[in-house]
Write an enzyme that holds these catalytic residues in place. Structure first.
Site, short mmCIF file in Angstrom:
data_model
loop_
_atom_site.label_atom_id
_atom_site.label_comp_id
_atom_site.label_asym_id
_atom_site.label_seq_id
_atom_site.Cartn_x
_atom_site.Cartn_y
_atom_site.Cartn_z
N LYS A 291 4.14 35.84 53.16
CA LYS A 291 5.13 36.79 52.65
C LYS A 291 5.07 38.08 53.45
CE LYS A 291 5.15 34.80 48.05
NZ LYS A 291 4.54 34.71 46.72
N GLN B 286 1.07 38.25 42.72
CA GLN B 286 0.90 36.83 43.01
C GLN B 286 0.25 36.12 41.81
OE1 GLN B 286 1.98 35.25 45.92
NE2 GLN B 286 1.42 33.37 44.84
N ASP C 42 10.43 38.98 41.81
CA ASP C 42 10.19 37.59 41.40
C ASP C 42 11.12 37.19 40.24
OD1 ASP C 42 8.48 35.96 42.78
OD2 ASP C 42 6.65 36.70 41.79
#
Ligand code: NAD
Length: 296
Positions: free
Chosen positions: A54, A98, A121
């Site tokens: 990422k 994460q 997200d």
């Protein structure tokens, strides 16, 4: 008949190119550089790989990447304090924590402490509610990538029968909401669904997000249907490690009209959509027009 192969790797490259073009314009015309902060708690090897990837792709499209690596035993209060700092940092337009988090941390509490406008997200409860009510939201990256590929392949999805196999909060449910938003007739199937083969056979669009290697055989697929295989399963075959999806590709490719392979299908689209969400969040934060084709 052999299906068209939907090349997620090539499509993700196009999405990244679009993002990079928009980032360059933001810089040139407004002096703004979008920034993505990624928070990793602990040393889960798969998470470390994702976070590295990422960060690398964020920089490649011209955005700023801020990585925060915390020890596995970080106290919840310390993680929440970091998120608060990032929420209030104007250089940070997207925040991603994460998952999975170490067991002592409350995942829901942590995710819901992110400013929803920076929740790239799309897991914050506000974004879930906005998506569910058809309002502008941050959309979870994997289903967004699936939607983009479906739109590219079909043009309009209106009136098509879609079956989503899997009802997780990160893939199955938001995928179903997005397909509903594009006027599909949507069925969500799951582990308790009766006669799954018959349910799948009705579908013009099948999205498989289960996590069981090759569980959907070709004879469940309606002739000409579009199959989006989200599953990523590691198996051993002929003494070798292999990645396979939730769909039995070899038999499904003979029935489907179009299908995503694993690897090289949905996988590469997920990070591309994370970058897309970050540039979208940056535009919204600055009251600027959003890039076309990068949101739901
Ligand atoms: P999950 O475990 O949270 O959910 C799986 C779902 O499958 C559940 O809702 C369950 O009801 C359903 N299910 C289980 N057994 C079933 C059965 N026999 N029949 C029908 N439904 C059944 O998983 P998830 O997080 O949604 O991920 C699903 C898969 O997608 C995994 O393989 C994961 O690795 C993969 N994934 C890929 C990406 C990507 O970027 N490509 C992103 C997220 C997840």
């Amino acid at each position: 008949m052999s299906a068209d192969i939907i090349d997620g790797k090539a499509f993700a490259a196009k999405v990244r190119e679009k993002v990079a073009g928009h980032v360059a314009r933001l810089k040139e015309e407004h002096g703004i550089v979008p920034g993505l902060a990624v928070v990793l708690v602990g040393e889960d090897p798969a998470s470390q790989v994702y976070v590295r990837s990422k960060g690398k792709q964020t920089v490649e499209v011209g955005m700023n990447s801020y990585e925060h690596k915390l020890d596995a035993d970080t106290a919840e209060a310390d993680l929440l304090a970091l998120i608060d700092t990032l929420n209030n940092d104007p250089a940070v337009h997207g925040i991603l924590v994460q998952l999975p988090l170490p067991k002592h941390l409350d995942e829901d509490l942590v995710i819901n402490s992110i400013n929803p406008a920076k929740d790239v997200d799309g897991f914050h409860i506000s974004n879930v509610g906005l998506l569910g009510t058809g309002q502008k939201s941050m959309v979870p990256c994997t289903p967004l990538g699936c939607l983009m590929m479906l739109r590219e392949h079909h043009g309009s999805l209106s009136g098509l029968d879609a079956v989503v196999i899997g009802r997780s909060n990160i893939v199955g449910k938001p995928m179903a909401q997005l397909l509903l938003g594009d006027s599909c007739t949507v069925t969500i199937a799951h582990s308790r669904t009766k006669d799954l083969p018959e349910v799948v056979r009705r579908a013009d669009i099948v999205v498989a997000a289960v996590g069981r290697p090759e569980m959907v055989p070709g004879d469940w697929i309606k002739e000409g249907a579009t199959v989006i295989d989200v599953g990523i399963n590691r198996i051993e075959r002929d003494g070798k490690n292999k990645l396979v999806g939730d769909v039995d590709f070899a038999s499904a490719v003979e029935r489907a009209g179009a299908i995503t392979p694993v690897p090289g299908g949905v996988g590469p689209m997920t990070i591309a959509c994370l970058l897309a969400n970050t540039v979208t969040a940056c535009c919204r934060a600055n009251g600027l027009a959003e890039p076309e084709g990068l949101t739901a």
